[in-house]
Design an enzyme around this catalytic site. Sequence first.
Site, PDB file in Angstrom:
ATOM      1  N   LYS A 182      -8.232   0.094  -1.932  1.00  0.00           N
ATOM      2  CA  LYS A 182      -7.177   0.335  -3.186  1.00  0.00           C
ATOM      3  C   LYS A 182      -6.053  -0.451  -3.140  1.00  0.00           C
ATOM      4  O   LYS A 182      -5.325  -0.140  -2.256  1.00  0.00           O
ATOM      5  CB  LYS A 182      -6.878   1.993  -3.369  1.00  0.00           C
ATOM      6  CG  LYS A 182      -6.625   2.071  -4.560  1.00  0.00           C
ATOM      7  CD  LYS A 182      -5.694   3.183  -4.777  1.00  0.00           C
ATOM      8  CE  LYS A 182      -4.093   2.989  -4.430  1.00  0.00           C
ATOM      9  NZ  LYS A 182      -3.674   2.055  -5.301  1.00  0.00           N
ATOM     10  N   GLY A 235       1.857   1.419   3.703  1.00  0.00           N
ATOM     11  CA  GLY A 235       2.884   1.626   2.605  1.00  0.00           C
ATOM     12  C   GLY A 235       4.156   2.338   3.195  1.00  0.00           C
ATOM     13  O   GLY A 235       4.571   2.325   4.358  1.00  0.00           O
ATOM     14  N   SER A 236       4.776   3.116   2.125  1.00  0.00           N
ATOM     15  CA  SER A 236       5.935   3.566   2.286  1.00  0.00           C
ATOM     16  C   SER A 236       5.967   4.918   3.307  1.00  0.00           C
ATOM     17  O   SER A 236       4.710   5.432   3.545  1.00  0.00           O
ATOM     18  CB  SER A 236       6.502   4.279   1.109  1.00  0.00           C
ATOM     19  OG  SER A 236       5.793   5.014   0.425  1.00  0.00           O
ATOM     20  N   THR A 237       6.795   5.249   3.838  1.00  0.00           N
ATOM     21  CA  THR A 237       6.834   6.571   4.853  1.00  0.00           C
ATOM     22  C   THR A 237       6.728   7.757   4.029  1.00  0.00           C
ATOM     23  O   THR A 237       6.170   8.492   4.621  1.00  0.00           O
ATOM     24  CB  THR A 237       8.367   6.390   5.593  1.00  0.00           C
ATOM     25  OG1 THR A 237       8.318   5.083   6.460  1.00  0.00           O
ATOM     26  CG2 THR A 237       8.145   7.561   6.713  1.00  0.00           C
ATOM     27  N   GLY A 240       3.196   7.766   3.465  1.00  0.00           N
ATOM     28  CA  GLY A 240       2.535   8.240   4.793  1.00  0.00           C
ATOM     29  C   GLY A 240       2.606   9.598   5.157  1.00  0.00           C
ATOM     30  O   GLY A 240       1.420  10.301   5.440  1.00  0.00           O
ATOM     31  N   GLU A 257       0.706   2.545   8.630  1.00  0.00           N
ATOM     32  CA  GLU A 257       1.487   1.449   9.026  1.00  0.00           C
ATOM     33  C   GLU A 257       2.807   1.752   7.714  1.00  0.00           C
ATOM     34  O   GLU A 257       2.301   1.607   6.712  1.00  0.00           O
ATOM     35  CB  GLU A 257       0.843  -0.108   8.650  1.00  0.00           C
ATOM     36  CG  GLU A 257      -0.285  -0.357   9.666  1.00  0.00           C
ATOM     37  CD  GLU A 257       0.135  -0.971  10.933  1.00  0.00           C
ATOM     38  OE1 GLU A 257       1.520  -0.974  11.196  1.00  0.00           O
ATOM     39  OE2 GLU A 257      -0.709  -1.144  11.616  1.00  0.00           O
ATOM     40  N   CYS A 291       7.732  -5.360   5.423  1.00  0.00           N
ATOM     41  CA  CYS A 291       7.963  -4.278   5.956  1.00  0.00           C
ATOM     42  C   CYS A 291       8.655  -4.439   7.442  1.00  0.00           C
ATOM     43  O   CYS A 291       9.533  -3.644   7.860  1.00  0.00           O
ATOM     44  CB  CYS A 291       6.746  -3.700   6.383  1.00  0.00           C
ATOM     45  SG  CYS A 291       5.567  -4.701   7.320  1.00  0.00           S
ATOM     46  N   GLU A 390      15.276   1.763   4.327  1.00  0.00           N
ATOM     47  CA  GLU A 390      14.705   0.555   4.134  1.00  0.00           C
ATOM     48  C   GLU A 390      15.164   0.072   2.631  1.00  0.00           C
ATOM     49  O   GLU A 390      14.814   0.962   1.626  1.00  0.00           O
ATOM     50  CB  GLU A 390      13.289   0.780   4.138  1.00  0.00           C
ATOM     51  CG  GLU A 390      12.345  -0.581   4.087  1.00  0.00           C
ATOM     52  CD  GLU A 390      10.925  -0.180   4.185  1.00  0.00           C
ATOM     53  OE1 GLU A 390      10.580   0.807   3.496  1.00  0.00           O
ATOM     54  OE2 GLU A 390      10.329  -0.870   4.993  1.00  0.00           O
TER      55      GLU A 390
END
Length: 503
Positions: A182, A235-237, A240, A257, A291, A390
């Site tokens: 995706k 993707g983003s924390t 995640g 990741e 990232c 970030e």
Amino acid sequence: MTQTLTPVKPAKLIINGAPVDAASGETYTTMNPATEEPICAVAKAGAEDAERAVVAARAAFDSGPWPRMKPAERQRILWRLGDLILEHGDELGRLETLDNGKPIFESRQIDVPMAANCFHYFAGWTTKLAGETLPSSPSFLTYTLREPLGVVGAIIPWNFPMNMVGWKAAPALAAGNTVILKPAELTPLTAIRIGELALEAGLPPGVLNILAGPGAIVGEALVRHPRVDKISFTGSTDVGKHLMRSAADTVKKLTLELGGKSPNIVFADADLEAAARGASTGIFYGKGEVCAAGSRLLVERSVHDEFVAKLAERAKKLVPADPLDPKTRLGALASKGQMEKVLGYVQTGVREGARLVAGGERQPVNGRGWFVQATVLDGVENKMRVAQEEIFGPVLAVIPFDGVEDAVAKANDILYGLAAGIWTRDVKKSHAVARRLQAGTVWVNAYNFYDAAIPFGGYKASGFGRDLGPDCLRDYTQVKSVWVNLEYAWGSWETVPQGAPTQ
Ligand code: NAD
């Protein structure tokens, strides 16, 4: 600008070996961030399409040829896909630049070869993945089989769409899994094109399915689906963390990741010209939407002023320009929302007491586009938001330090642990500091180097599991232990020699 001259054909989903429309018939428009114009219509996958893809990927794994074929045959197909990516490099590079806004120099010269490199590298692993024969008892032959997991859901972000297809799909497929990938809603085009090339390369139906669509619907459906065996997410924390919770109900294997806020450390004994180039590409490559971007620049105080002056000069020369021009090195941010977020952080930094020494503004090209200047904030303290959060844009926070202990303490004083850079001429210091940094990757006198052979992933809140390299194959396989009785008469435990394992 040249973007609109050659129209891009509408993009479909790839399910069970064919390009298809969404079950709902819905489409959405993907936009060019450099011109704010539509690129093309994209089929918008929903929950029903996720179900179709799971059925196809499941059948391809449970009864299709892919996991059963000779490893050398899988190798040939994956290698061919690597070749096709190179052969279509101009087309893929252009699509990536139109969709993401990154300079064509990066899409064509870095991302295309990297994506191809992944398929070539992992093609080689198909014939090398093996179990072991392990000693247990003379009465048994004991060995392990390294087996694929089944259906892998790969969910990827918008900053390196083409690369991420290589990072995720190549090792998963090499290990014999089937994949549903995706891409991010913002940047689906290269993933879909590579999905088409995969069919041309000879990947059987259902082995690689591509679903463009909203994360909260399609991504979530994959994460919650009981017949998907593993999710590999970049993707983003925040997302995640959410996926960890969603994956728990089906005890799904998961690798993450996530974000980063990586320290790039310049010691006073470094080659300062090289370090200034490294600090600049460390943050401005990929418009800082990387990232592992070296977004926290730690500079030893004795060279701080001289170094920041060099850096500011470089940043001012790095002017945003048409991403399709091969000379451009700073493109457009991927979306209006991302541009606004980045500009908001610049204001936050100034409010917190940082000093703007370069950039800080939106700078449209030919009157349009989501471009932000190469920005340097000096006088940042490690506790400020611009040092801890970030930003994911071309904004560098410069933090002075005094000596090795202070550098290591400041570098590690952060939730994240994705990457780090060290600039020094002192070999001993470079290795000693590399050991002490809490980061999954450390570059010494270099920054932002990647290779299919070298593992990449996070410490701390930057995630767990690895992409790339031999290590990632552990995350796409499972180990089965086989015990073959060579001696015992089964059912009569009296015959088991004393001391032999009985459970
Ligand atoms: P994001 O987390 O918003 O989205 C990533 C993907 O997850 C997208 O495909 C999105 O559609 C999907 N998604 C969103 N919500 C979901 C849900 N509820 N269930 C399932 N899927 C869902 O991230 P982004 O904005 O696309 O990318 C930027 C982030 O990615 C940054 O934080 C960056 O650091 C990170 N990133 C990390 C790495 C790495 O290797 N560590 C590499 C690139 C980007």
